[in-house]
Design a protein around this motif. Sequence first.
Motif, short mmCIF file in Angstrom:
data_model
loop_
_atom_site.label_atom_id
_atom_site.label_comp_id
_atom_site.label_asym_id
_atom_site.label_seq_id
_atom_site.Cartn_x
_atom_site.Cartn_y
_atom_site.Cartn_z
N GLN A 25 31.69 18.98 -53.41
CA GLN A 25 31.08 17.88 -54.47
C GLN A 25 30.40 16.81 -53.75
N TRP A 26 30.97 16.18 -52.47
CA TRP A 26 30.44 15.26 -51.63
C TRP A 26 29.18 15.87 -51.15
N LYS A 27 29.35 17.36 -50.57
CA LYS A 27 27.94 17.67 -49.95
C LYS A 27 26.73 17.83 -51.10
N GLU A 28 27.22 18.12 -52.30
CA GLU A 28 26.32 18.01 -53.36
C GLU A 28 25.36 16.76 -53.57
N ILE A 29 26.20 15.67 -53.35
CA ILE A 29 25.70 14.38 -53.80
C ILE A 29 25.10 13.80 -52.47
N ASP A 30 25.77 14.11 -51.23
CA ASP A 30 25.02 13.41 -50.17
C ASP A 30 24.93 14.47 -49.14
N PRO A 31 23.94 15.47 -48.92
CA PRO A 31 23.91 16.57 -47.92
C PRO A 31 23.71 16.01 -46.65
N ALA A 41 27.86 17.22 -42.59
CA ALA A 41 27.24 18.60 -43.23
C ALA A 41 25.87 18.62 -42.44
N TYR A 42 25.14 17.72 -42.18
CA TYR A 42 23.65 17.83 -41.53
C TYR A 42 24.14 18.44 -40.02
N PHE A 43 25.19 17.87 -39.31
CA PHE A 43 25.52 18.25 -38.08
C PHE A 43 25.73 19.94 -38.06
N GLU A 44 26.81 20.34 -39.07
CA GLU A 44 27.01 21.77 -39.04
C GLU A 44 25.94 22.48 -39.61
#
Length: 94
Positions: A25-31, A41-44
């Motif tokens: 859910q956090w990735k959906e809100i702040d990818p 998520a950006y680094f990955e």
Amino acid sequence: MDHVKQFVANNTHQLGYIMQIASDQWKEIDPIGALTVGTTAYFEDKHGNYHKILDELELRKKYESYLKNIIRSGEPLNEEQTFAWFCKEWSIEK
């Protein structure tokens, strides 16, 4: 204790599932800035996950060692052997 803390306390047998849902859910809100396990998520997305990076680092060290051994032996670099070694290490079919 707020309702979220109470929910977690009542469902400790599902902590991994709860963490995964929260992360998704956090990735959906702040990818870009969402935290995964230790990285954003950006680094990955840009560099791969931690295990992939470690695997690539290990392979680079092996390749460096392989090349150093060839140089020490004084034998000419055989491109076919090097390619075969690389495919074996990466589990790639020729």
